[in-house]
Scaffold this active site. Structure first.
Site, PDB file in Angstrom:
ATOM      1  N   GLU A 169     -56.590 -24.474   5.615  1.00 44.24           N
ATOM      2  CA  GLU A 169     -55.464 -24.408   6.893  1.00 44.24           C
ATOM      3  C   GLU A 169     -54.525 -23.511   6.412  1.00 44.24           C
ATOM      4  O   GLU A 169     -53.915 -23.530   5.402  1.00 44.24           O
ATOM      5  CB  GLU A 169     -55.081 -25.940   6.983  1.00 44.24           C
ATOM      6  CG  GLU A 169     -54.100 -25.868   8.292  1.00 44.24           C
ATOM      7  CD  GLU A 169     -53.915 -27.113   8.932  1.00 44.24           C
ATOM      8  OE1 GLU A 169     -54.836 -28.140   8.648  1.00 44.24           O
ATOM      9  OE2 GLU A 169     -53.102 -27.075   9.919  1.00 44.24           O
ATOM     10  N   ARG A 170     -54.380 -22.304   7.348  1.00 37.21           N
ATOM     11  CA  ARG A 170     -53.319 -21.463   7.243  1.00 37.21           C
ATOM     12  C   ARG A 170     -53.532 -20.805   5.888  1.00 37.21           C
ATOM     13  O   ARG A 170     -52.484 -20.358   5.369  1.00 37.21           O
ATOM     14  CB  ARG A 170     -51.844 -22.148   6.988  1.00 37.21           C
ATOM     15  CG  ARG A 170     -51.497 -23.088   8.111  1.00 37.21           C
ATOM     16  CD  ARG A 170     -51.680 -22.295   9.706  1.00 37.21           C
ATOM     17  NE  ARG A 170     -51.310 -23.257  10.681  1.00 37.21           N
ATOM     18  CZ  ARG A 170     -51.649 -23.281  11.886  1.00 37.21           C
ATOM     19  NH1 ARG A 170     -52.145 -21.914  12.116  1.00 37.21           N
ATOM     20  NH2 ARG A 170     -51.423 -23.940  13.003  1.00 37.21           N
ATOM     21  N   ASN A 212     -53.597 -32.679   6.171  1.00 32.17           N
ATOM     22  CA  ASN A 212     -54.147 -33.108   7.179  1.00 32.17           C
ATOM     23  C   ASN A 212     -55.613 -33.549   6.533  1.00 32.17           C
ATOM     24  O   ASN A 212     -56.453 -33.139   6.540  1.00 32.17           O
ATOM     25  CB  ASN A 212     -54.648 -32.116   8.235  1.00 32.17           C
ATOM     26  CG  ASN A 212     -53.403 -31.853   8.923  1.00 32.17           C
ATOM     27  OD1 ASN A 212     -52.360 -32.403   9.056  1.00 32.17           O
ATOM     28  ND2 ASN A 212     -53.115 -30.499   9.560  1.00 32.17           N
ATOM     29  N   LYS A 289     -49.218 -37.165   4.592  1.00 30.40           N
ATOM     30  CA  LYS A 289     -48.585 -36.613   5.783  1.00 30.40           C
ATOM     31  C   LYS A 289     -49.052 -37.804   6.718  1.00 30.40           C
ATOM     32  O   LYS A 289     -50.461 -38.198   6.961  1.00 30.40           O
ATOM     33  CB  LYS A 289     -49.211 -35.278   6.316  1.00 30.40           C
ATOM     34  CG  LYS A 289     -48.939 -34.806   7.563  1.00 30.40           C
ATOM     35  CD  LYS A 289     -49.537 -33.511   7.908  1.00 30.40           C
ATOM     36  CE  LYS A 289     -49.122 -33.200   9.460  1.00 30.40           C
ATOM     37  NZ  LYS A 289     -49.697 -31.999   9.761  1.00 30.40           N
ATOM     38  N   GLU A 293     -47.860 -34.718  13.572  1.00 27.09           N
ATOM     39  CA  GLU A 293     -49.022 -34.135  14.560  1.00 27.09           C
ATOM     40  C   GLU A 293     -50.211 -34.597  14.420  1.00 27.09           C
ATOM     41  O   GLU A 293     -51.104 -34.134  14.070  1.00 27.09           O
ATOM     42  CB  GLU A 293     -49.021 -32.732  13.571  1.00 27.09           C
ATOM     43  CG  GLU A 293     -47.855 -31.841  13.458  1.00 27.09           C
ATOM     44  CD  GLU A 293     -47.868 -30.556  12.583  1.00 27.09           C
ATOM     45  OE1 GLU A 293     -48.803 -30.418  12.041  1.00 27.09           O
ATOM     46  OE2 GLU A 293     -47.112 -29.714  13.260  1.00 27.09           O
ATOM     47  N   ARG A 326     -44.344 -36.975   3.033  1.00 32.92           N
ATOM     48  CA  ARG A 326     -43.871 -36.204   3.516  1.00 32.92           C
ATOM     49  C   ARG A 326     -42.711 -36.434   4.635  1.00 32.92           C
ATOM     50  O   ARG A 326     -43.133 -37.375   5.428  1.00 32.92           O
ATOM     51  CB  ARG A 326     -44.867 -35.045   4.213  1.00 32.92           C
ATOM     52  CG  ARG A 326     -45.605 -34.260   3.036  1.00 32.92           C
ATOM     53  CD  ARG A 326     -46.451 -33.443   3.549  1.00 32.92           C
ATOM     54  NE  ARG A 326     -46.412 -32.256   3.867  1.00 32.92           N
ATOM     55  CZ  ARG A 326     -46.679 -31.391   5.050  1.00 32.92           C
ATOM     56  NH1 ARG A 326     -46.956 -32.056   5.999  1.00 32.92           N
ATOM     57  NH2 ARG A 326     -46.231 -30.231   5.197  1.00 32.92           N
ATOM     58  N   LYS A 362     -39.353 -30.186   4.022  1.00 35.28           N
ATOM     59  CA  LYS A 362     -39.417 -28.846   4.293  1.00 35.28           C
ATOM     60  C   LYS A 362     -38.403 -28.011   3.999  1.00 35.28           C
ATOM     61  O   LYS A 362     -37.173 -28.784   4.224  1.00 35.28           O
ATOM     62  CB  LYS A 362     -40.129 -28.363   5.594  1.00 35.28           C
ATOM     63  CG  LYS A 362     -41.642 -28.593   5.415  1.00 35.28           C
ATOM     64  CD  LYS A 362     -42.243 -28.333   6.632  1.00 35.28           C
ATOM     65  CE  LYS A 362     -43.988 -28.450   6.724  1.00 35.28           C
ATOM     66  NZ  LYS A 362     -44.641 -27.922   7.917  1.00 35.28           N
ATOM     67  N   ASP A 367     -39.808 -25.865  10.699  1.00 36.07           N
ATOM     68  CA  ASP A 367     -41.104 -25.660  10.040  1.00 36.07           C
ATOM     69  C   ASP A 367     -41.026 -24.588   9.030  1.00 36.07           C
ATOM     70  O   ASP A 367     -39.916 -24.717   8.184  1.00 36.07           O
ATOM     71  CB  ASP A 367     -42.346 -25.214  11.151  1.00 36.07           C
ATOM     72  CG  ASP A 367     -43.442 -25.438  10.722  1.00 36.07           C
ATOM     73  OD1 ASP A 367     -43.674 -25.822   9.681  1.00 36.07           O
ATOM     74  OD2 ASP A 367     -44.549 -25.595  11.438  1.00 36.07           O
ATOM     75  N   GLU A 395     -47.924 -18.309   6.883  1.00 34.51           N
ATOM     76  CA  GLU A 395     -48.109 -18.742   8.236  1.00 34.51           C
ATOM     77  C   GLU A 395     -47.194 -17.973   9.252  1.00 34.51           C
ATOM     78  O   GLU A 395     -47.882 -17.636  10.160  1.00 34.51           O
ATOM     79  CB  GLU A 395     -47.870 -20.140   8.434  1.00 34.51           C
ATOM     80  CG  GLU A 395     -48.338 -20.768   9.734  1.00 34.51           C
ATOM     81  CD  GLU A 395     -48.020 -22.033   9.714  1.00 34.51           C
ATOM     82  OE1 GLU A 395     -47.846 -22.848   8.865  1.00 34.51           O
ATOM     83  OE2 GLU A 395     -48.231 -22.529  10.848  1.00 34.51           O
ATOM     84  N   TRP A 545     -44.145 -27.261  20.998  1.00 30.82           N
ATOM     85  CA  TRP A 545     -44.966 -26.069  20.544  1.00 30.82           C
ATOM     86  C   TRP A 545     -44.686 -24.651  21.452  1.00 30.82           C
ATOM     87  O   TRP A 545     -45.779 -23.787  21.215  1.00 30.82           O
ATOM     88  CB  TRP A 545     -46.633 -26.566  20.303  1.00 30.82           C
ATOM     89  CG  TRP A 545     -46.608 -27.481  19.351  1.00 30.82           C
ATOM     90  CD1 TRP A 545     -45.719 -27.841  18.526  1.00 30.82           C
ATOM     91  CD2 TRP A 545     -47.894 -28.093  19.020  1.00 30.82           C
ATOM     92  NE1 TRP A 545     -46.213 -28.724  17.406  1.00 30.82           N
ATOM     93  CE2 TRP A 545     -47.785 -28.900  17.789  1.00 30.82           C
ATOM     94  CE3 TRP A 545     -48.996 -28.382  19.572  1.00 30.82           C
ATOM     95  CZ2 TRP A 545     -48.718 -29.737  17.277  1.00 30.82           C
ATOM     96  CZ3 TRP A 545     -49.847 -29.240  18.946  1.00 30.82           C
ATOM     97  CH2 TRP A 545     -49.760 -29.907  17.935  1.00 30.82           C
TER      98      TRP A 545
HETATM   99  O1  GCW Z   1     -46.557 -25.343   9.988  1.00 25.70           O
HETATM  100  C1  GCW Z   1     -47.380 -26.557  10.614  1.00 25.70           C
HETATM  101  C2  GCW Z   1     -48.783 -25.783  10.266  1.00 25.70           C
HETATM  102  C3  GCW Z   1     -49.945 -26.851  10.425  1.00 25.70           C
HETATM  103  C4  GCW Z   1     -49.473 -27.780   9.235  1.00 25.70           C
HETATM  104  C5  GCW Z   1     -48.204 -28.665   9.514  1.00 25.70           C
HETATM  105  C6  GCW Z   1     -47.861 -29.507   8.292  1.00 25.70           C
HETATM  106  C7  GCW Z   1     -50.963 -28.856   7.533  1.00 25.70           C
HETATM  107  O2  GCW Z   1     -48.936 -25.108  11.673  1.00 25.70           O
HETATM  108  O3  GCW Z   1     -50.988 -26.176  10.178  1.00 25.70           O
HETATM  109  O4  GCW Z   1     -50.510 -28.714   8.733  1.00 25.70           O
HETATM  110  O5  GCW Z   1     -47.130 -27.331   9.551  1.00 25.70           O
HETATM  111  O6  GCW Z   1     -46.781 -28.712   7.325  1.00 25.70           O
HETATM  112  O7  GCW Z   1     -48.117 -30.468   7.880  1.00 25.70           O
END
Ligand code: GCW
Length: 701
Positions: A169-170, A212, A289, A293, A326, A362, A367, A395, A545
């Site tokens: 992912e990413r 995820n 997590k 989301e 998280r 974070k 984000d 990303e 989003w």
């Molecule tokens: O920045 C977003 C991303 C998701 C990511 C999420 C996260 C792993 O677009 O792809 O999922 O953050 O940090 O959980």
């Protein structure tokens, strides 16, 4: 005879013309050409002595042996407990004057009785010392002074967002480095290369799968595979963590619920945790997590994040592992402000988390946007252990086509003052545990590694992995120094070229921000893939989003007013920060539109109106990319051909896409400002509709 000469010649020629695929990262160990320099290092290459038979010391000695062979052309034997002079002595010791004040993983390097001693309280510390020695040799530094170094943060971790099916992912550098279908029987040699690269930076933890998370990673079949990786990483001082799916008691255990207060659920986690330890006795712990989301979590059962985290902490009680929970949570509220949501959900829980829990936050509140103000949770949670999470994978920062060196961004966040305990209460001090006396400090970076030969896609993306690791060890290092080390080890040691490459790297982030998100704009990227501009994105699966949720362009102006009308998120920060960021006259222009809705015709401190300044910055970003291109061309004589060509080609894409960003944003916002593009700038030679078509191509299936 002639044939033999020919063969030798052939090998010499093919060796020197062999292009560098980047797979050796910054651990190239190519022969040093400067004879004098080489001689000065050869003083210590008679032997490498280890004091005990320990796998980490053995790996350390082998690394030095390999490094000396490559860099100095010497064959150095590994011996135990040597009493002669002229070698390197590796020792784990608690009674050296120099090691007294060191943290557990710290090290000292000093000359003693004609030897060079690398001493630490732990085997891992000796390993880190050896890599420091190799770094110094690789970058041509003298070994005449004592070196003493300790990490500032205890857990220095990579988070892989790697899936069981091999995708990342990413991830922008191929597929996952973990070959789940080959494990546990085949150990890809890249696992060892990966371990060495991380150890060379002092990274000591890895969470192996995507947050995820699939429950599959907790099955016996996968635990056996993870064990095989853990066994490879262990001698390099790296502990393995697993990201877990909160619903696992149901999906795997067949229980009716995953409610963290349910005794059966607790029992399931206790047993699962015990089982994991049978495979991996030094298991690092869980990364979770939850309720974010669409991921499951304790709130599905009316419980809190603390209930969920503490249940896992309880399962971890008999062991040394921890739980990393998280804080990246937000609800789809069209009238709310995503900026505040993690803070608001977690604030009532401050002081309620078990001591084994670290809450991973974070760096910024939304984000991993190119420039975020620091997350307001830092400094406001005196009774919770907070760790920080950066994103190394880019990303929102050009993925693997735009040259963007991230150390200045990581540092900008870490160096910002929260003022939570008066002046000097920087984010770094919240994280390293010194401000709130937290011994279990954590810094994590979302990895940018993949199956590409050079691991990271863009050759310069390697520098971001490197910089993250170096800052995790010591956030006071300057981004220039870190870049210089990386360039010297990876690209060239030519002094003039090093300066020029360093300049390119330092300019790269402000350049990227200039043509994408100037003045504090954020979250206007293409839907889903998060690449390229889409400021017109009005509808998405969730309001937060879209792009319009964030930039709030209207006929009056631009930017998200977070000072009271729409949201009062600024109030989450200290009084001192409110006086600057909270005041549009005093706010750093780089953060302006994060906090204020500014009129198009408002004069800024630069003397330009908002609209003019916006246009100048978008245009200037493109000009700066063009300069980067030219500067790179001049470096051709110093750079390996394959690397040179790869960067050159990517810079062409970057130029094209910087114009794409510029045109998209200037044309789109022009319809709101109703003002002309300033005279000194050449208007885009295409319409907004034409630019929108480029984005449509991205969305085609
Ligand atoms: O920045 C977003 C991303 C998701 C990511 C999420 C996260 C792993 O677009 O792809 O999922 O953050 O940090 O959980």
């Amino acid at each position: 005879m002639q044939k033999r000469i020919f063969t030798v010649l052939f090998f010499i020629v093919s060796f020197f013309s062999m292009a560098d695929d980047g797979s050796r990262l910054w651990l190239k160990y190519d022969l040093i050409k400067d004879q004098k320099q080489k001689l000065s290092y050869q003083k210590y290459t008679k032997f490498i002595s280890i004091s005990a038979n320990h796998p980490t010391l053995q790996k350390t000695a082998e690394e030095l042996q390999m490094g000396f062979a490559g860099l100095l052309g010497t064959k150095t034997n590994i011996v135990s407990n040597n009493s002669q002079a002229g070698g390197v002595v590796l020792e784990v010791s608690t009674n050296q004057a120099l090691t007294n004040d060191l943290a557990n993983d710290g090290f000292a390097i000093f000359a003693q009785k004609g030897n060079l001693v690398i001493s630490s309280k732990s085997e891992a510390g000796v390993l880190y010392g050896a890599f420091e020695l190799l770094r110094r040799i690789q970058t041509g530094q003298s070994l005449n002074e004592n070196i003493v170094s300790s990490p500032k943060i205890k857990i220095r971790m990579l988070n892989h967002w790697d899936n069981a099916n091999g995708t990342v992912e990413r991830g922008y550098a191929g597929s996952s480095i973990w070959k789940w279908n080959e494990l546990p029987f085949r150990i890809d040699p890249r696992y060892i290369a990966y371990a060495r690269a991380n150890a060379s930076l002092g990274i000591n933890a890895t969470s192996i799968n995507n947050v995820n998370a699939s429950s599959r990673f907790l099955t016996a079949e996968y635990l056996e595979k993870i064990k095989a990786v853990a066994d490879v990483l262990r001698p390099y001082g790296i502990k393995v963590f697993i990201s877990v799916n909160f619903r696992s008691p149901r999906t795997l255990g067949g229980l009716k619920t995953s409610d963290p207060l349910d005794p059966e659920v607790r029992k399931w986690w206790n047993e699962k945790t015990k089982e994991i330890h049978q495979y991996i006795p030094d298991f690092g712990g869980y990364l979770v997590k939850a309720n974010s989301e669409g991921e499951p979590g304790p709130q599905d059962y009316g419980r809190t994040h603390a209930d969920g985290a503490n249940m896992l902490a309880e399962a971890m009680k008999p062991f040394s592992g921890i739980v990393i929970w998280r804080a990246f949570v937000y609800n789809a509220d069209p009238n709310g402000d995503r900026f505040k949501e993690a803070y608001e959900q977690f604030k009532p829980l401050d002081g309620k988390f078990d001591e084994k829990v670290i809450v991973q936050v974070k760096n910024g509140p939304i984000d991993f946007m190119p420039r975020e103000p620091f997350h307001p949770m830092f400094g406001n949670f005196p009774n919770t252990k907070l760790g920080i999470e950066f994103q190394i994978t880019q990303e929102y920062l050009g993925q693997s086509t735009h040259l963007t060196y991230l150390a200045p961004m990581f540092k900008e966040c870490l160096d910002t003052d929260t003022y939570s305990k008066g002046k000097g209460s920087t984010v770094a001090k919240v994280i390293d545990g010194s401000l709130y006396n937290n011994p279990n400090s954590l810094i994590a970076g979302v990895a940018n590694t993949g199956s590409d030969a050079n691991w990271c896609g863009h050759p310069f993306n390697q520098a971001n992995w490197y910089a993250f690791g170096r800052l995790a060890w010591d956030y006071t290092l300057s981004s220039e120094k870190i870049a210089n080390e990386w360039i010297g080890m990876t690209l060239t040691n030519d002094e003039k070229a090093k300066i020029q490459i360093n300049e390119i790297m330092q300019k790269s982030l402000p350049t990227y921000i200039s043509y994408t998100y100037p003045l504090g704009l954020h979250h206007m990227m293409g839907e889903g893939h998060h690449y390229g501009p889409e400021p017109w994105l009005t509808k998405a699966a969730r309001p937060d989003w879209t792009s319009i949720y964030y930039h709030k362009a209207d006929s009056v102006g631009l930017g998200f007013d977070r000072t009271g009308k729409l949201s009062n998120a600024i109030k989450l920060y200290s009084k001192e920060i409110n006086e600057t960021w909270g005041n549009p006259e005093k706010c750093d222009l780089n953060y302006l539109l994060w906090f204020h809705h500014i009129a198009w015709n408002k004069k800024l401190s630069t003397g330009n109106t908002l609209w003019e300044e916006l246009c100048y910055r978008y245009y200037n970003g493109v000009v700066e990319v063009q300069k980067l291109q030219k500067d790179w061309l001049k470096l051709q004589p110093y750079i390996d051909t394959e690397t040179f060509a790869s960067v050159n080609a990517r810079l062409k894409t970057q130029e094209k896409e910087s114009i794409w960003w510029r045109d998209a944003c200037v044309l789109y916002f022009k319809d709101f400002s109703k003002m002309p593009i300033p005279n000194s700038l050449t208007p885009p030679n295409r319409s907004l509709e034409e630019v929108k078509k480029i984005v449509e191509i991205y969305h085609l299936r």
